[in-house]
Design a protein around this motif. Structure first.
Motif, PDB file in Angstrom:
ATOM      1  N   ASN A  73       0.822  -1.219   0.000  1.00 40.35           N
ATOM      2  CA  ASN A  73       0.000   0.000   0.000  1.00 40.35           C
ATOM      3  C   ASN A  73       0.851   1.263   0.000  1.00 40.35           C
ATOM      4  O   ASN A  73       0.307   2.360   0.110  1.00 40.35           O
ATOM      5  CB  ASN A  73      -0.916   0.007   1.223  1.00 40.35           C
ATOM      6  N   ALA A  74       2.164   1.107  -0.105  1.00 41.28           N
ATOM      7  CA  ALA A  74       3.064   2.261  -0.021  1.00 41.28           C
ATOM      8  C   ALA A  74       4.111   2.187  -1.125  1.00 41.28           C
ATOM      9  O   ALA A  74       5.307   2.051  -0.877  1.00 41.28           O
ATOM     10  CB  ALA A  74       3.723   2.311   1.355  1.00 41.28           C
ATOM     11  N   ILE A  75       3.632   2.243  -2.361  1.00 41.02           N
ATOM     12  CA  ILE A  75       4.507   2.206  -3.532  1.00 41.02           C
ATOM     13  C   ILE A  75       4.241   3.453  -4.371  1.00 41.02           C
ATOM     14  O   ILE A  75       3.085   3.788  -4.657  1.00 41.02           O
ATOM     15  CB  ILE A  75       4.259   0.933  -4.365  1.00 41.02           C
ATOM     16  N   TYR A  76       5.312   4.137  -4.758  1.00 42.98           N
ATOM     17  CA  TYR A  76       5.206   5.394  -5.500  1.00 42.98           C
ATOM     18  C   TYR A  76       6.154   5.354  -6.698  1.00 42.98           C
ATOM     19  O   TYR A  76       7.260   4.816  -6.599  1.00 42.98           O
ATOM     20  CB  TYR A  76       5.542   6.589  -4.604  1.00 42.98           C
ATOM     21  N   ILE A  77       5.715   5.929  -7.807  1.00 44.02           N
ATOM     22  CA  ILE A  77       6.525   5.961  -9.024  1.00 44.02           C
ATOM     23  C   ILE A  77       7.330   7.255  -9.051  1.00 44.02           C
ATOM     24  O   ILE A  77       6.785   8.336  -8.829  1.00 44.02           O
ATOM     25  CB  ILE A  77       5.635   5.878 -10.284  1.00 44.02           C
ATOM     26  N   THR A  79       8.088   9.590 -10.999  1.00 44.76           N
ATOM     27  CA  THR A  79       7.752  10.221 -12.280  1.00 44.76           C
ATOM     28  C   THR A  79       8.746  11.315 -12.635  1.00 44.76           C
ATOM     29  O   THR A  79       8.963  11.614 -13.810  1.00 44.76           O
ATOM     30  CB  THR A  79       6.340  10.812 -12.224  1.00 44.76           C
ATOM     31  N   TRP A  80       9.355  11.913 -11.609  1.00 45.11           N
ATOM     32  CA  TRP A  80      10.312  12.999 -11.850  1.00 45.11           C
ATOM     33  C   TRP A  80      11.602  12.503 -12.507  1.00 45.11           C
ATOM     34  O   TRP A  80      12.383  13.298 -13.008  1.00 45.11           O
ATOM     35  CB  TRP A  80      10.634  13.722 -10.548  1.00 45.11           C
ATOM     36  N   SER A  81      11.827  11.195 -12.514  1.00 45.00           N
ATOM     37  CA  SER A  81      13.004  10.655 -13.198  1.00 45.00           C
ATOM     38  C   SER A  81      12.599   9.775 -14.373  1.00 45.00           C
ATOM     39  O   SER A  81      13.300   8.839 -14.741  1.00 45.00           O
ATOM     40  CB  SER A  81      13.887   9.862 -12.221  1.00 45.00           C
ATOM     41  N   GLY A  82      11.429  10.051 -14.939  1.00 46.12           N
ATOM     42  CA  GLY A  82      10.996   9.363 -16.138  1.00 46.12           C
ATOM     43  C   GLY A  82      10.052   8.205 -15.919  1.00 46.12           C
ATOM     44  O   GLY A  82       9.643   7.537 -16.879  1.00 46.12           O
ATOM     45  N   GLY A  83       9.699   7.919 -14.668  1.00 46.14           N
ATOM     46  CA  GLY A  83       8.732   6.862 -14.394  1.00 46.14           C
ATOM     47  C   GLY A  83       9.279   5.463 -14.517  1.00 46.14           C
ATOM     48  O   GLY A  83       8.510   4.494 -14.503  1.00 46.14           O
ATOM     49  N   LYS A  84      10.588   5.308 -14.618  1.00 47.15           N
ATOM     50  CA  LYS A  84      11.178   3.980 -14.763  1.00 47.15           C
ATOM     51  C   LYS A  84      11.562   3.360 -13.421  1.00 47.15           C
ATOM     52  O   LYS A  84      12.005   2.211 -13.377  1.00 47.15           O
ATOM     53  CB  LYS A  84      12.423   4.057 -15.662  1.00 47.15           C
ATOM     54  N   THR A  85      11.402   4.114 -12.333  1.00 49.43           N
ATOM     55  CA  THR A  85      11.795   3.633 -11.013  1.00 49.43           C
ATOM     56  C   THR A  85      10.633   3.796 -10.046  1.00 49.43           C
ATOM     57  O   THR A  85       9.896   4.782 -10.098  1.00 49.43           O
ATOM     58  CB  THR A  85      13.014   4.418 -10.491  1.00 49.43           C
ATOM     59  N   ALA A  86      10.476   2.809  -9.155  1.00 55.70           N
ATOM     60  CA  ALA A  86       9.441   2.856  -8.126  1.00 55.70           C
ATOM     61  C   ALA A  86      10.088   2.854  -6.751  1.00 55.70           C
ATOM     62  O   ALA A  86      11.133   2.232  -6.538  1.00 55.70           O
ATOM     63  CB  ALA A  86       8.497   1.672  -8.256  1.00 55.70           C
ATOM     64  N   LEU A  87       9.461   3.562  -5.824  1.00 59.31           N
ATOM     65  CA  LEU A  87       9.830   3.528  -4.407  1.00 59.31           C
ATOM     66  C   LEU A  87       8.853   2.606  -3.693  1.00 59.31           C
ATOM     67  O   LEU A  87       7.638   2.817  -3.755  1.00 59.31           O
ATOM     68  CB  LEU A  87       9.755   4.924  -3.797  1.00 59.31           C
ATOM     69  N   ALA A  88       9.362   1.589  -3.025  1.00 59.30           N
ATOM     70  CA  ALA A  88       8.511   0.647  -2.292  1.00 59.30           C
ATOM     71  C   ALA A  88       8.918   0.660  -0.822  1.00 59.30           C
ATOM     72  O   ALA A  88      10.043   0.272  -0.477  1.00 59.30           O
ATOM     73  CB  ALA A  88       8.655  -0.757  -2.869  1.00 59.30           C
ATOM     74  N   PHE A  89       8.020   1.138   0.043  1.00 60.03           N
ATOM     75  CA  PHE A  89       8.332   1.218   1.472  1.00 60.03           C
ATOM     76  C   PHE A  89       8.250  -0.167   2.104  1.00 60.03           C
ATOM     77  O   PHE A  89       7.448  -1.015   1.708  1.00 60.03           O
ATOM     78  CB  PHE A  89       7.374   2.184   2.165  1.00 60.03           C
ATOM     79  N   THR A  90       9.079  -0.371   3.106  1.00 61.66           N
ATOM     80  CA  THR A  90       9.141  -1.657   3.787  1.00 61.66           C
ATOM     81  C   THR A  90       9.028  -1.466   5.300  1.00 61.66           C
ATOM     82  O   THR A  90       9.201  -0.361   5.816  1.00 61.66           O
ATOM     83  CB  THR A  90      10.478  -2.369   3.513  1.00 61.66           C
ATOM     84  N   SER A 168       3.160  11.293  -9.194  1.00 67.31           N
ATOM     85  CA  SER A 168       3.831  10.197  -8.479  1.00 67.31           C
ATOM     86  C   SER A 168       2.872   9.403  -7.605  1.00 67.31           C
ATOM     87  O   SER A 168       3.221   8.323  -7.135  1.00 67.31           O
ATOM     88  CB  SER A 168       4.961  10.752  -7.611  1.00 67.31           C
ATOM     89  N   GLY A 169       1.684   9.942  -7.344  1.00 68.62           N
ATOM     90  CA  GLY A 169       0.688   9.220  -6.565  1.00 68.62           C
ATOM     91  C   GLY A 169       0.456   9.761  -5.174  1.00 68.62           C
ATOM     92  O   GLY A 169      -0.320   9.176  -4.405  1.00 68.62           O
ATOM     93  N   ILE A 170       1.095  10.889  -4.826  1.00 70.98           N
ATOM     94  CA  ILE A 170       0.868  11.447  -3.490  1.00 70.98           C
ATOM     95  C   ILE A 170      -0.523  12.064  -3.404  1.00 70.98           C
ATOM     96  O   ILE A 170      -1.214  11.927  -2.395  1.00 70.98           O
ATOM     97  CB  ILE A 170       1.937  12.506  -3.135  1.00 70.98           C
ATOM     98  N   GLY A 171      -0.950  12.747  -4.455  1.00 69.31           N
ATOM     99  CA  GLY A 171      -2.284  13.349  -4.455  1.00 69.31           C
ATOM    100  C   GLY A 171      -2.245  14.800  -4.883  1.00 69.31           C
ATOM    101  O   GLY A 171      -1.237  15.298  -5.389  1.00 69.31           O
ATOM    102  N   LEU A 201       8.395  11.608   3.153  1.00 68.96           N
ATOM    103  CA  LEU A 201       9.686  11.151   2.645  1.00 68.96           C
ATOM    104  C   LEU A 201       9.728  11.164   1.122  1.00 68.96           C
ATOM    105  O   LEU A 201      10.729  11.585   0.522  1.00 68.96           O
ATOM    106  CB  LEU A 201       9.991   9.742   3.166  1.00 68.96           C
ATOM    107  N   VAL A 202       8.639  10.715   0.478  1.00 65.70           N
ATOM    108  CA  VAL A 202       8.591  10.747  -0.982  1.00 65.70           C
ATOM    109  C   VAL A 202       8.734  12.183  -1.469  1.00 65.70           C
ATOM    110  O   VAL A 202       9.495  12.465  -2.404  1.00 65.70           O
ATOM    111  CB  VAL A 202       7.278  10.134  -1.505  1.00 65.70           C
ATOM    112  N   PHE A 203       8.019  13.104  -0.819  1.00 70.24           N
ATOM    113  CA  PHE A 203       8.096  14.499  -1.233  1.00 70.24           C
ATOM    114  C   PHE A 203       9.505  15.056  -1.087  1.00 70.24           C
ATOM    115  O   PHE A 203      10.000  15.774  -1.970  1.00 70.24           O
ATOM    116  CB  PHE A 203       7.119  15.360  -0.425  1.00 70.24           C
ATOM    117  N   LYS A 204      10.184  14.727  -0.003  1.00 68.21           N
ATOM    118  CA  LYS A 204      11.546  15.236   0.189  1.00 68.21           C
ATOM    119  C   LYS A 204      12.503  14.691  -0.877  1.00 68.21           C
ATOM    120  O   LYS A 204      13.343  15.421  -1.408  1.00 68.21           O
ATOM    121  CB  LYS A 204      12.036  14.902   1.606  1.00 68.21           C
ATOM    122  N   ILE A 205      12.350  13.406  -1.201  1.00 66.74           N
ATOM    123  CA  ILE A 205      13.167  12.827  -2.275  1.00 66.74           C
ATOM    124  C   ILE A 205      12.867  13.532  -3.593  1.00 66.74           C
ATOM    125  O   ILE A 205      13.774  13.903  -4.351  1.00 66.74           O
ATOM    126  CB  ILE A 205      12.890  11.313  -2.399  1.00 66.74           C
TER     127      ILE A 205
END
Length: 433
Positions: A73-77, A79-90, A168-171, A201-205
């Motif tokens: 439930n905590a995966i974000y794309i 998009t600022w680097s082309g959408g080829k990478t996802a952030l997956a929280f653990t 990126s999916g934050i809203g 954290l996603v926003f800061k990155i």
């Protein structure tokens, strides 16, 4: 199909090439394990195996084989680097149980504790930050609050940040230029506290990555420049029961709101090290720059530590103005929620709301003088008692070490340096806060 495998297939189908698995450290900073999408398949099912002894304070080298389980439930794309990478929280496991050193686990447990008492929490955040150049930093624009004229260097950065924020999916969000030159604010929409902490954290990155593209730095250091406003991270809180907002009212705060505020104020000094965690944080907490120094509350009063938004006399939340954006959001949110629930459970009586400018008040409690004082006060509050003791002990030990390191590099005196920003602070905080 296992949730993890389904999430992996969705990412692969969307064209994601790499996955960054996010492990949150004790300071609230992201640590990453990066895998190509095909190699990441098993990690979505079985978790990420990693060396826990290399994460600050997590464990010792002889007990260092950890597994971090993906939160689907905590995966974000990115998009600022082309959408080829996802952030997956653990979330890190200790065997089959949540590991007590993972601050993300700590907040999850606090949220569940609140639910067990009948409260569903919704948190939102106003995150302030500066866009600067170099180290020591220089200001990039001379804009003012709600600046309306075009800003040549900072506006393209902000426009791209806002575009990627949504993609990126934050809203949805809103932004504006803040009071200080080169300072902006972005709002994280209200939601479940764990979700909002992740999104901070996603926003800061995101913000740091976009600024770098323009040769600039997005810094969340609380006070990068003396003599102008510092950056806060104002947290908006509402508590709900059976689908009803316990704080919603007109003209007068509800008894539940007053008790929650009373709990936050009672624990404010003890919580300071969790919400204002850096040496530099206490250079922000000085009078007359819209940062709170008096432990009081008020309706629509931005000089108070707790403000009740009071637009058209409608009330639905409280705003806690003590935190800054360098805080570990998981620990800060844990402290705020525990304190609010404590006030409700004990039916604490709030002091009178203040109408005066709070900086002028005498005879009321004030924020800690510096980080060393804040670390000593922490053990007196509910947060240090309710969070995992292993986590609290390690966190406070690191904060005491940080304070002593500052003194050693600043000539051993806070009184001589409280009103200047030192080179040590820039080196420690400018890029990583």
């Amino acid at each position: 199909m296992p949730e993890g495998l389904n999430a992996w297939r969705l990412l692969k189908g969307a064209g994601v090439k790499y996955v960054k698995f996010v492990i949150v450290d004790i300071f609230g900073r992201p640590k990453l394990e990066i895998l190509p999408i095909d190699a990441a398949r098993d990690a979505f099912v079985d978790g990420i195996a990693y060396d826990g002894s290399s994460i600050p304070a997590y464990t010792t080298v002889n007990k260092s084989d950890f597994v971090a389980q993906v939160d689907t439930n905590a995966i974000y794309i990115e998009t600022w680097s082309g959408g080829k990478t996802a952030l997956a929280f653990t979330s890190t496991l200790d065997g089959n149980k949540p590991h007590p050193m993972d601050p993300r686990n700590a907040l999850k447990q606090v949220v569940e504790y609140a639910k067990s008492r009948g409260y569903e929490a919704r948190f939102g955040a106003e995150v302030e930050f500066f866009i600067v150049r170099g180290n020591p930093p220089s200001l990039v624009d001379n804009g003012a609050y709600f600046e309306g004229y075009p800003l040549k260097e900072t506006m393209p950065v902000i426009e791209e940040i806002i575009e990627q924020f949504y993609l990126s999916g934050i809203g949805f969000t809103k932004t504006h230029h803040e009071v200080a030159p080169s300072q902006f604010e972005v709002n994280i929409p209200a939601a479940d506290p764990v979700q909002v902490a992740d999104q901070i954290l996603v926003f800061k990155i995101l913000a740091k990555s976009v600024a770098q593209k323009y040769g600039l730095t997005a810094t969340f250091m609380p006070k990068p420049f003396w003599g102008v406003n510092g950056s806060g991270m104002h947290i908006h809180v509402s508590l709900w029961r059976d689908g009803a907002n316990l704080f919603a009212s007109y003209k007068e705060p509800t008894p539940e709101l007053k008790s929650a505020v009373a709990g936050v104020l009672e624990n404010a000094l003890a919580n300071s090290v969790f919400v204002a965690p850096l040496v530099n944080s206490y250079k922000r907490l000085v009078p007359h720059h819209e940062a709170p120094t008096r432990v009081v509350w008020g309706l629509g009063n931005r000089s108070a530590m707790v403000r009740i938004p009071y637009y058209a006399q409608k009330i639905n939340r409280f705003e806690y103005r003590h935190p800054d954006p360098s805080a570990n959001p998981y620990l800060a949110f844990s402290a705020i929620l525990l304190s609010a629930v404590d006030g409700l459970e004990r039916k604490l009586e709030a002091p009178r709301p203040v109408e005066e400018i709070a900086y002028d008040l005498q005879g009321v409690r004030e924020t800690p003088k510096h980080l060393g004082e804040a670390a000593k006060l922490a053990t007196e509050g509910i947060t240090a008692k309710m969070l995992p003791q292993q986590l609290v002990k390690a966190y406070l030990s690191l904060k005491e070490r940080e304070w002593n390191d500052y003194l050693a590099n600043a000539g051993g005196s806070w009184d001589a340096t409280w009103n200047v920003i030192t080179r040590w602070e820039y080196d420690q905080y400018l890029e990583v806060a």
